[in-house]
Enzyme design. Structure first.
Site, short mmCIF file in Angstrom:
data_model
loop_
_atom_site.label_atom_id
_atom_site.label_comp_id
_atom_site.label_asym_id
_atom_site.label_seq_id
_atom_site.Cartn_x
_atom_site.Cartn_y
_atom_site.Cartn_z
N SER A 93 21.41 37.67 37.13
CA SER A 93 22.08 38.84 36.59
C SER A 93 23.45 39.04 37.24
O SER A 93 24.31 38.16 37.14
CB SER A 93 21.17 40.07 36.79
OG SER A 93 21.65 41.18 36.07
N ASP A 183 31.62 62.48 31.37
CA ASP A 183 31.69 63.85 31.88
C ASP A 183 31.51 63.91 33.39
O ASP A 183 31.71 64.97 34.00
CB ASP A 183 30.63 64.73 31.20
CG ASP A 183 30.89 64.91 29.71
OD1 ASP A 183 32.07 64.79 29.31
OD2 ASP A 183 29.93 65.13 28.96
N HIS A 243 15.04 40.53 30.58
CA HIS A 243 16.02 40.37 31.66
C HIS A 243 15.28 40.03 32.95
O HIS A 243 15.19 40.83 33.88
CB HIS A 243 16.83 41.65 31.81
CG HIS A 243 18.09 41.48 32.61
ND1 HIS A 243 19.17 40.74 32.16
CD2 HIS A 243 18.43 41.92 33.85
CE1 HIS A 243 20.13 40.77 33.07
NE2 HIS A 243 19.70 41.47 34.11
#
Length: 267
Positions: A93, A183, A243
């Protein structure tokens, strides 16, 4: 064979060792695996379910701020220099992204010297970030939408054209990530672009093995890292999972065969 192994985002050395045990059991017993732990704490802004991830866990970097990626790269390069030589590098990964970055940087900075590894293995890997391609400065408009401004680096990947940075392979992953948490960020945010296979002058001439899951929920885990490497020296496979590492025995056997074939090709 001696491999340097790099874990993924919000992982640890211990977790990677456990995930690798099924495949290393199919490899020669005298091979050695050395593990390096990343040096940064992950954040829920990158991984909303972080509280559910076993601790301790680490990341190579979070958002690709130039200084954070550079720190991770320099730490890894210094480790290879001090603890090497290694025969191979094995990245899962984000660790695979760091392994690819290390090889790309060697190609760019030391093209006439031997690579630091004879071979590379990538499991569920994705494209690394580049120090040469400049940055995208993301800012919020009055309508609370993200507006990108490209600041070219040594290489201008836009080639003078107007690109849709919200969809371009260089930046679309980061756009999706920061748009989801806009945000909670302080703008403007300057982030590195990713390498693309078309950015490099020639394919990396290091024998490599590339493995990914057909059910990987990260859309950016695709063939792109494989495409950075010389196809005459690269081997690849997919497995039925997501994954993670292959889990079915026949897939583990095939994975081991690809690794051993690559090692044999070195001699």
């Amino acid at each position: 064979m001696r491999f340097l192994c790099l874990h993924g985002y919000a992982f640890s050395v211990e977790v990677l060792q456990q995930q690798m045990e099924p495949i290393t059991a199919h490899l020669p017993s005298d091979w050695e695996y050395e593990f390096l732990e990343a040096g940064m704490e992950p954040t829920e802004l990158m991984l909303p379910n972080l509280k559910q991830v076993p601790k301790p866990n680490y990341s190579w970097y979070n958002f690709p701020y130039p200084e954070d990626v550079e720190e991770a790269y320099e730490r890894l390069a210094a480790y290879v220099e001090s603890e090497g030589p290694f025969d191979g590098i094995w990245g899962f990964s984000q660790g695979g992204s760091m392994a690819a970055l290390l090889l790309l940087m060697h190609q760019a900075e030391h093209p006439d010297t031997p690579y630091p590894f004879k071979m590379a293995i990538f499991t569920s890997a994705f494209l690394p970030h580049s120090f040469d391609n400049g940055v995208i400065s993301w800012d919020l408009t009055e309508k609370n939408t993200l507006e990108p401004t490209y600041l070219p680096g040594r290489i201008d990947v836009s080639h003078g054209k107007k690109l849709d940075w919200k969809k371009d392979l260089h930046t679309s992953i980061e756009y999706d990530m920061i748009n989801a948490v806009k945000d909670e960020l302080d703008f403007p945010v300057d982030l590195l672009l990713r390498w693309r296979p078309s950015d490099i002058p020639e394919k990396i001439p290091v024998p490599s093995v590339h493995v990914r899951g057909l059910k990987d929920h990260y859309s950016f885990v695709d063939e792109s890292v494989y495409e950075l490497f010389d196809p005459e020296m690269a081997r690849k496979m997919t497995h039925r999972g997501g994954h993670n590492f292959p889990r079915y025995n026949e897939e583990l056997v095939h994975f081991a065969e690809l690794i051993i074939e690559t090692v044999v090709s070195l001699h």
